[in-house]
Design an enzyme around this catalytic site. Structure first.
Site, PDB file in Angstrom:
ATOM      1  N   CYS A   1      -0.669   4.310  -6.374  1.00 14.93           N
ATOM      2  CA  CYS A   1      -1.630   3.600  -5.531  1.00 14.93           C
ATOM      3  C   CYS A   1      -1.770   2.204  -6.107  1.00 14.93           C
ATOM      4  O   CYS A   1      -1.886   2.052  -7.333  1.00 14.93           O
ATOM      5  CB  CYS A   1      -2.982   4.316  -5.506  1.00 14.93           C
ATOM      6  SG  CYS A   1      -4.296   3.365  -4.687  1.00 14.93           S
TER       7      CYS A   1
ATOM      8  N   CYS B   1       0.867  -1.174   0.000  1.00 15.11           N
ATOM      9  CA  CYS B   1       0.000   0.000   0.000  1.00 15.11           C
ATOM     10  C   CYS B   1       0.900   1.218   0.000  1.00 15.11           C
ATOM     11  O   CYS B   1       1.817   1.322   0.832  1.00 15.11           O
ATOM     12  CB  CYS B   1      -0.897  -0.013   1.231  1.00 15.11           C
ATOM     13  SG  CYS B   1      -1.773   1.539   1.555  1.00 15.11           S
TER      14      CYS B   1
END
Length: 255
Positions: free
Chosen positions: A173, A58
């Protein structure tokens, strides 16, 4: 899961334990302290299962938590997705003009800007938060006129024609690789797209080899953990992983 997919491609003999914090996502809109707390809890669960390396899959958690988790879990290697993405962007860019799209937390924290500047001080970095991309990816909307319209809304200004137009885009992302086809179509062939999932897999393979931790033969296993909603996890996970995921495959844990 896009990172897991890349890791399995690069390291097919390894066993993976994946933890998706589905009860508390998205991380990108939460405060730094909250993300660090959540990431620490997740890392603790995984470390207790005897892992030999931790990948923080992440960008938001990598931006605020990788150094702290590396200290807490040492000598366990801890690999984030942000630094490999920044390194790949610097290698890919011809002009030094680099764009980053990410979550609100990653963009506002400036982590990509700092990581790129550390490797290429003359780089010009522009960053934009694209929260609707996260929602579209979670819904499995990876193509079509709505997705393309959102991509134009986010990217047209960032890549306006002119001498300052970036030649490289970092998908900052780990949701965004599933939208790569639409993004590439909107930007055209003159922009190089850097997928941090692929670069993270390359770095992980290198770290395991350097530390003599790599498994050379066999077919590895995958254990899927989630903090909520195995049915939704399976539906969304099938989009991100590129293969069917079933609710019975997912173990729900409580943090």
């Amino acid at each position: 899961l896009t990172v897991l997919r890349a890791l399995r491609g690069a390291l097919p003999a390894e066993d993976f334990i994946y933890l998706g914090d589905t009860a508390r996502l998205p991380y990108g809109t939460k405060s730094r302290d909250t993300v660090v707390r959540y990431a620490s809890q997740c890392a603790g669960v995984l470390a207790a299962r005897g892992i030999k390396a931790l990948v923080i899959a992440c960008n938001t958690a990598s931006a605020v938590g990788v150094d702290l988790l590396a200290q807490r879990l040492a000598p366990l290697p801890v690999i984030g997705v942000l630094e490999p993405g920044a390194e790949a962007a610097v290698r890919a860019s011809r002009s030094g003009r680099i764009a980053v799209i990410a979550t609100e937390g990653t963009v506002q924290g400036g982590a990509y800007q700092r990581a790129i500047a550390a490797r290429r001080p003359d780089a010009v970095v522009s960053a934009r938060a694209c929260p609707l991309f996260v929602a579209l990816a979670e819904e499995g909307w990876t193509d079509g006129p709505i997705v393309e319209a959102v991509a134009h809304r986010y990217l047209d200004g960032l890549f306006a024609a002119g001498p300052d137009r970036p030649d490289t885009l970092v998908l900052g992302c780990t949701h965004f690789p599933v939208l790569k086809g639409v993004i590439a179509r909107v930007l055209g062939p003159d922009v190089t797209i850097v997928d941090s999932a692929l670069t993270t897999a390359e770095v992980t393979a290198r770290v395991l080899a350097q530390r003599d931790l790599a498994r050379g033969e066999g077919i590895g296993t995958v254990t899927l953990l989630a903090t909520d909603g195995p049915a939704r996890f399976a539906r969304v996970g099938s989009v991100f992983s590129g293969e069917p995921v079933f609710p019975d495959d997912v173990e729900v844990i409580d943090l």
